[in-house]
Design an enzyme around this catalytic site. Structure first.
Site, PDB file in Angstrom:
ATOM      1  N   ASP A  63      -0.201 -17.875 -19.885  1.00 19.86           N
ATOM      2  CA  ASP A  63      -0.065 -17.411 -21.268  1.00 19.86           C
ATOM      3  C   ASP A  63      -1.448 -17.393 -21.899  1.00 19.86           C
ATOM      4  O   ASP A  63      -2.379 -18.006 -21.390  1.00 19.86           O
ATOM      5  CB  ASP A  63       0.854 -18.367 -22.044  1.00 19.86           C
ATOM      6  CG  ASP A  63       1.194 -17.832 -23.438  1.00 19.86           C
ATOM      7  OD1 ASP A  63       0.958 -16.635 -23.693  1.00 19.86           O
ATOM      8  OD2 ASP A  63       1.688 -18.617 -24.263  1.00 19.86           O
ATOM      9  N   LYS A  64      -1.562 -16.688 -22.999  1.00 15.83           N
ATOM     10  CA  LYS A  64      -2.828 -16.739 -23.741  1.00 15.83           C
ATOM     11  C   LYS A  64      -2.517 -17.117 -25.182  1.00 15.83           C
ATOM     12  O   LYS A  64      -1.410 -16.879 -25.689  1.00 15.83           O
ATOM     13  CB  LYS A  64      -3.567 -15.400 -23.656  1.00 15.83           C
ATOM     14  CG  LYS A  64      -3.071 -14.332 -24.601  1.00 15.83           C
ATOM     15  CD  LYS A  64      -4.048 -14.112 -25.733  1.00 15.83           C
ATOM     16  CE  LYS A  64      -3.372 -13.247 -26.752  1.00 15.83           C
ATOM     17  NZ  LYS A  64      -3.796 -12.749 -27.866  1.00 15.83           N
ATOM     18  N   HIS A  65      -3.497 -17.726 -25.819  1.00 17.19           N
ATOM     19  CA  HIS A  65      -3.338 -18.046 -27.233  1.00 17.19           C
ATOM     20  C   HIS A  65      -4.539 -17.501 -27.983  1.00 17.19           C
ATOM     21  O   HIS A  65      -5.683 -17.711 -27.570  1.00 17.19           O
ATOM     22  CB  HIS A  65      -3.252 -19.559 -27.446  1.00 17.19           C
ATOM     23  CG  HIS A  65      -3.161 -19.919 -28.894  1.00 17.19           C
ATOM     24  ND1 HIS A  65      -1.964 -19.939 -29.566  1.00 17.19           N
ATOM     25  CD2 HIS A  65      -4.110 -20.198 -29.816  1.00 17.19           C
ATOM     26  CE1 HIS A  65      -2.178 -20.244 -30.831  1.00 17.19           C
ATOM     27  NE2 HIS A  65      -3.480 -20.403 -31.009  1.00 17.19           N
ATOM     28  N   SER A  66      -4.268 -16.821 -29.089  1.00 18.00           N
ATOM     29  CA  SER A  66      -5.367 -16.338 -29.923  1.00 18.00           C
ATOM     30  C   SER A  66      -5.377 -17.144 -31.206  1.00 18.00           C
ATOM     31  O   SER A  66      -4.315 -17.478 -31.743  1.00 18.00           O
ATOM     32  CB  SER A  66      -5.153 -14.864 -30.238  1.00 18.00           C
ATOM     33  OG  SER A  66      -5.971 -14.503 -31.326  1.00 18.00           O
TER      34      SER A  66
ATOM     35  N   THR B 297       1.986 -12.090 -34.075  1.00 16.20           N
ATOM     36  CA  THR B 297       2.670 -11.278 -33.064  1.00 16.20           C
ATOM     37  C   THR B 297       4.168 -11.175 -33.360  1.00 16.20           C
ATOM     38  O   THR B 297       4.791 -10.127 -33.159  1.00 16.20           O
ATOM     39  CB  THR B 297       2.428 -11.903 -31.676  1.00 16.20           C
ATOM     40  OG1 THR B 297       1.020 -11.860 -31.425  1.00 16.20           O
ATOM     41  CG2 THR B 297       3.149 -11.160 -30.573  1.00 16.20           C
TER      42      THR B 297
ATOM     43  N   ARG C 160      -1.232 -30.792 -43.424  1.00 16.63           N
ATOM     44  CA  ARG C 160      -2.654 -30.420 -43.400  1.00 16.63           C
ATOM     45  C   ARG C 160      -2.931 -29.246 -44.322  1.00 16.63           C
ATOM     46  O   ARG C 160      -3.965 -29.183 -44.978  1.00 16.63           O
ATOM     47  CB  ARG C 160      -3.072 -30.049 -41.963  1.00 16.63           C
ATOM     48  CG  ARG C 160      -3.193 -31.251 -41.044  1.00 16.63           C
ATOM     49  CD  ARG C 160      -3.283 -30.801 -39.598  1.00 16.63           C
ATOM     50  NE  ARG C 160      -4.382 -29.903 -39.356  1.00 16.63           N
ATOM     51  CZ  ARG C 160      -4.376 -28.919 -38.448  1.00 16.63           C
ATOM     52  NH1 ARG C 160      -3.319 -28.736 -37.668  1.00 16.63           N
ATOM     53  NH2 ARG C 160      -5.410 -28.138 -38.297  1.00 16.63           N
TER      54      ARG C 160
ATOM     55  N   SER D 169      -2.912 -29.323 -32.407  1.00 17.47           N
ATOM     56  CA  SER D 169      -1.860 -28.475 -32.952  1.00 17.47           C
ATOM     57  C   SER D 169      -1.542 -27.314 -31.997  1.00 17.47           C
ATOM     58  O   SER D 169      -0.392 -27.083 -31.605  1.00 17.47           O
ATOM     59  CB  SER D 169      -2.314 -27.946 -34.319  1.00 17.47           C
ATOM     60  OG  SER D 169      -1.481 -26.921 -34.764  1.00 17.47           O
TER      61      SER D 169
ATOM     62  N   LYS E   9       1.798 -27.192 -28.738  1.00 13.54           N
ATOM     63  CA  LYS E   9       2.801 -26.117 -28.607  1.00 13.54           C
ATOM     64  C   LYS E   9       2.656 -25.410 -27.262  1.00 13.54           C
ATOM     65  O   LYS E   9       3.640 -25.130 -26.577  1.00 13.54           O
ATOM     66  CB  LYS E   9       2.634 -25.108 -29.751  1.00 13.54           C
ATOM     67  CG  LYS E   9       3.048 -25.677 -31.093  1.00 13.54           C
ATOM     68  CD  LYS E   9       2.732 -24.740 -32.233  1.00 13.54           C
ATOM     69  CE  LYS E   9       1.278 -24.716 -32.574  1.00 13.54           C
ATOM     70  NZ  LYS E   9       0.905 -24.347 -33.919  1.00 13.54           N
ATOM     71  N   LYS E  10       1.407 -25.099 -26.900  1.00 12.72           N
ATOM     72  CA  LYS E  10       1.190 -24.333 -25.661  1.00 12.72           C
ATOM     73  C   LYS E  10       1.550 -25.162 -24.418  1.00 12.72           C
ATOM     74  O   LYS E  10       2.069 -24.640 -23.444  1.00 12.72           O
ATOM     75  CB  LYS E  10      -0.260 -23.851 -25.586  1.00 12.72           C
ATOM     76  CG  LYS E  10      -0.532 -22.686 -26.499  1.00 12.72           C
ATOM     77  CD  LYS E  10       0.095 -21.404 -25.977  1.00 12.72           C
ATOM     78  CE  LYS E  10       0.550 -20.495 -27.088  1.00 12.72           C
ATOM     79  NZ  LYS E  10       1.254 -19.296 -26.629  1.00 12.72           N
TER      80      LYS E  10
HETATM   81  N1  URA Z   1      -3.126 -22.539 -35.353  1.00 12.94           N
HETATM   82  C1  URA Z   1      -2.352 -23.616 -35.087  1.00 12.94           C
HETATM   83  O1  URA Z   1      -1.326 -23.500 -34.447  1.00 12.94           O
HETATM   84  N2  URA Z   1      -2.753 -24.812 -35.538  1.00 12.94           N
HETATM   85  C2  URA Z   1      -3.885 -25.011 -36.253  1.00 12.94           C
HETATM   86  O2  URA Z   1      -4.185 -26.110 -36.611  1.00 12.94           O
HETATM   87  C3  URA Z   1      -4.672 -23.879 -36.523  1.00 12.94           C
HETATM   88  C4  URA Z   1      -4.274 -22.642 -36.057  1.00 12.94           C
END
Ligand code: URA
Length: 429
Positions: A83-86, A123, A171, A186, A190-191
């Site tokens: 997977d990729k995360h942006s 997305t 936050r 953070s 999730k990833k």
């Molecule tokens: N995206 C996230 O999921 N968490 C953050 O803290 C900043 C950007």
């Protein structure tokens, strides 16, 4: 933990002393289970903001947040997962062509995406512009689509890293978002919970991004890669400029259309280049391509043969949308009532070259057209936005269209013409 006193942990972090893995775990467990007041968690987050965290502490925080909810595993799938995360940007639709393209090459892409944050689009909102597409599906269906189609893009469930959802909200209102260890934990919680074996991070910097300088972006990229590798995943990161919008379209349905065009072998070459740059490490780290040259050859073949477009059509269909979108997106996607050109000003007679297009201004423009949210509960107009946005370096003459606004009314489009023009800077050569 018997000797756990929250304020002692907060004080230790405030004074720059080490906090143990057990203490971090206890803090997160109690916070997730509503056994730690928000004021203490906010104080801890502020202490981290000022003092930072060691690698070990960041790993412990990530791990505790990941384990606060369900974790998915994909051992039963017949192919490797990536997977990729942006970190987000203006016009960042890269996931939409990327997931089917990588899936067509034999790597499964279980992608859990987010909604827009501020002026950066998400997305999930883009996919919501496809009539019928369900972004919320049970995990069994997610698994089934991955096995049958190869990729599935869905939204975050309530059970995935719930500690992050709580902490992020805190936050957001306590001035503790821009902290590299907190952002790392953070994103990674999730990833990692999503379970992909390979992770590629696309960290943006610039006016349209969270990180304003390349230095900050590089530090975040390094932290994300360290964290992912520390958790036993294969990982790499790219650092990309987000001062100009990505591609020629910004706005939910308009970006889906541009994504389809890329899979059809059309669409902006510079955007396709970014997609390919992200796809290459997904293939090499997953082991389906021996090196970069082999990965690029495989990707080119899957684009040219239409295999990637076919995977996209099947993913849309599996999620309840109309697969015809892959042939004629305009027949499926919503369209705005009014499309208006923004002409190049008279000064371009002397300064005909576009020097820059400011991503942040374009992001704000699309939000004001109704394509983003001013409040969390706002509904989005999926059809609005801007397209045919000329890129920096293009030569224009007075009156040439710089971009098109897709608006709900002629009046709205006219009101935003000046702002649209202000995104552009011109130079003599
Ligand atoms: N995206 C996230 O999921 N968490 C953050 O803290 C900043 C950007």
């Amino acid at each position: 933990m018997k000797d756990f006193v929250p304020q002692w942990v907060i004080e230790a972090k405030r004074d720059g002393k080490a906090v143990s893995k057990e203490e971090i775990k206890e803090l997160i467990n109690r916070f997730t289970n509503n056994q730690l007041p928000e004021y203490q968690m906010a104080a801890f987050a502020m202490a981290v903001y000022f003092q930072g965290m060691t690698n070990e502490e960041t790993l412990a925080l990530t791990d505790a947040m990941m384990r606060s909810g369900d974790t998915l595993t994909w051992e039963t799938l017949s192919r490797p997962t990536a997977d990729k995360h942006s970190t987000g940007g203006i016009g960042d639709k890269l996931s939409i062509p990327l997931a089917p393209l990588v899936a067509a090459c034999g790597v499964a892409v279980p992608m859990i995406s987010g909604r827009g944050l501020g002026i950066t689009g998400g997305t999930l909102d883009k996919l919501d512009s496809i009539p019928g597409y369900q972004t919320s599906v049970p995990v069994e269906k997610f698994r089934d689509i991955l096995e049958r189609v190869g990729c599935s893009i869905i939204g975050q469930t309530d059970r995935l890293a719930p500690a992050d959802r709580k902490l992020y909200a805190l936050r957001d209102v306590t001035g503790t978002v821009p902290s590299i260890p907190l952002i790392t934990a953070s994103i990674l919680s999730k990833k990692l919970a999503e379970g992909a074996e390979t992770l590629v991070f696309d960290v943006k910097w610039g006016s349209g991004a969270f990180m304003k300088t390349p230095k900050q972006a590089r530090a975040l990229a390094e932290s994300l890669v360290n964290g992912a590798r520390g958790a036993g995943r294969k990982a790499t990161a790219l650092v990309n400029d987000m001062n100009q919008p990505i591609g020629a379209a910004v706005g939910n349905a308009l970006e889906i259309r541009e994504s389809v065009e890329m899979l059809q072998g059309r669409g902006p070459a510079s955007t396709l280049r970014l997609v390919l740059d992200l796809a290459v490490p997904m293939l090499t780290l997953s082991g389906v391509a021996a090196d970069e040259a082999a990965a690029r050859a495989l990707l080119a073949e899957k684009l040219a043969s239409g295999a990637a477009l076919d995977v996209f059509a099947r993913m849309v269909e599996a999620h309840g949308g109309n697969p015809r979108i892959a042939e004629s997106p305009e027949a499926v996607l919503p369209a705005a009532a009014c499309v208006v050109d923004v002409p190049a000003p008279p000064e371009t007679a002397d300064t005909p070259v576009i020097a820059s297009v400011d991503a942040e201004t374009v992001g704000r423009l699309v939000l004001l057209l109704g394509g983003g949210r001013r409040a969390v509960t706002d509904a989005i107009d999926y059809a609005v936005g801007a397209d045919r946005i000329l890129a920096a370096g293009t030569r224009v003459a007075p009156g040439d269209s710089l971009l098109r606004l897709h608006a709900r009314s002629k009046q709205e489009a006219e009101e935003l013409q000046t702002m649209a023009l202000s995104a552009f800077r011109f130079k003599a050569s």
